[in-house]
Design an enzyme around this catalytic site. Structure first.
Site, mmCIF file in Angstrom:
data_model
loop_
_atom_site.group_PDB
_atom_site.id
_atom_site.type_symbol
_atom_site.label_atom_id
_atom_site.label_comp_id
_atom_site.label_asym_id
_atom_site.label_seq_id
_atom_site.Cartn_x
_atom_site.Cartn_y
_atom_site.Cartn_z
ATOM 1 N N THR A 99 11.727 7.209 -5.807
ATOM 2 C CA THR A 99 12.027 8.631 -5.689
ATOM 3 C C THR A 99 13.258 8.750 -4.809
ATOM 4 O OG1 THR A 99 9.717 9.279 -5.946
ATOM 5 C CG2 THR A 99 11.197 10.880 -4.924
ATOM 6 N N LYS A 174 10.864 14.766 -10.545
ATOM 7 C CA LYS A 174 10.032 14.286 -9.440
ATOM 8 C C LYS A 174 10.107 15.226 -8.250
ATOM 9 C CE LYS A 174 7.261 11.634 -7.142
ATOM 10 N NZ LYS A 174 7.501 10.217 -6.824
ATOM 11 N N LYS A 242 10.740 12.078 3.348
ATOM 12 C CA LYS A 242 12.011 11.754 2.687
ATOM 13 C C LYS A 242 12.157 12.540 1.389
ATOM 14 C CE LYS A 242 11.925 8.466 -0.083
ATOM 15 N NZ LYS A 242 11.662 8.215 -1.518
#
Length: 298
Positions: A99, A174, A242
């Site tokens: 990701t 995502k 993150k």
């Protein structure tokens, strides 16, 4: 790509080790690399070949898959001196399942094309359980013909696999996934915090409301872990921070205000600051308990 195509896999963490294992079990020749080489030992015992570095792996493989930690790690693996792009053979397909940022995915695709390579961004959702069971959701950005060529490999790891658009589209999808998770985890944590404050058994509450309109994968899957004060990671808190930071940056670029996401990141950041970054995302419940070691009310 054929059944005899050699697959390279870089990143053997909580999810990567299972994903690589499925590829190996499907009969593909497999090369692996991980910064901590010991994590590759179980796969090597099953027949995988341990590469010296990402570049050496890329030079020997027809498809190279990566799932590492942060965008900076992706940069190093793809663009470093011993990186993938400098060493892969023309015609190799590069698949980043980390990701990461949509911009970086687009940059990898452009650099790959310039070297006669093809690239896909293909982040996943489903956590360690989905990876273990080969039932990940895989959201892909890139060219349709490249997607079709590696679909058999994706099918060893995932149950729902979709091409979402050009380079970067997988990462954008995502981000949408992580945004939904962020606010849902707030709701699950607040619901169970309320239930406990009211003197209810949270496990019984989940059994009831988890069959109604409030039902979700997060409530039914992570809710019982919260009730049991089980904060073992299926997905690390620091990785989720993150992801949310990438999503907020992209939202700002697009002129979007996402207050739920901003709140979720601020609360998860408290976990990281409190030393709980290596726990699972269900550890958000600690914030509602004063970040105590057990997660009990302070």
């Amino acid at each position: 790509m054929t059944a005899k195509s050699t697959i390279g896999f870089i990143g053997l963490g909580i999810m990567g080790r299972h994903m690589a294992g499925h590829i190996l079990a499907a009969g593909y020749p497999l090369q692996v690399y991980n910064r901590t080489a010991a994590k590759a030992a179980p796969l090597v015992e099953q027949g995988a070949v341990l590469a010296e570095n990402p570049g050496a792996l890329a030079a020997a493989c027809d498809v190279v898959i990566t799932i590492v930690g942060y965008p900076a790690d992706v940069e190093e693996v793809y663009f470093g001196d011993n990186g993938i792009i400098a060493n892969a053979r023309p015609g190799t397909v590069l698949v980043d399942m980390t990701t990461s940022s949509p911009e970086l995915a687009q940059r990898i695709a452009a650099a790959a094309a310039g070297k006669g390579l093809a690239a896909l961004d293909a982040p996943v959702s489903g956590g360690d359980i989905g990876a273990r069971d080969g039932k990940l959701a895989i959201m892909v950005g890139g060219a349709a013909e490249t997607f079709d060529s590696v679909l058999p490999v994706f099918e060893t790891m995932g149950a729902r696999i979709a091409l979402m658009g050009p380079a970067g589209a997988g990462q954008h999808t995502k981000m949408a996934n992580q945004i939904a998770i962020a606010s849902t985890m707030l709701a699950v944590s607040e619901s169970l915090s309320y239930a406990e404050a009211a003197g209810l058994d949270p496990a019984k509450v989940i059994e009831v409301v988890g069959t109604g309109a409030a039902a979700s994968f997060l409530l039914n899957g992570l809710g019982p872990k919260i009730a049991a004060r089980d904060y073992a990671p299926g997905f690390f808190v620091h990785h989720f921070v993150k992801d949310m930071s990438i999503a907020l940056s992209e939202a700002e670029r697009m002129g979007l205000d996402l207050p739920g996401l901003a709140l979720a990141r601020s609360l998860y950041q408290k976990l990281v600051d409190g030393g709980y970054g290596e726990e699972g995302t269900q550890a958000l419940f600690r914030v509602y308990c004063g970040l105590t070691a057990t997660g009990e009310a302070a």
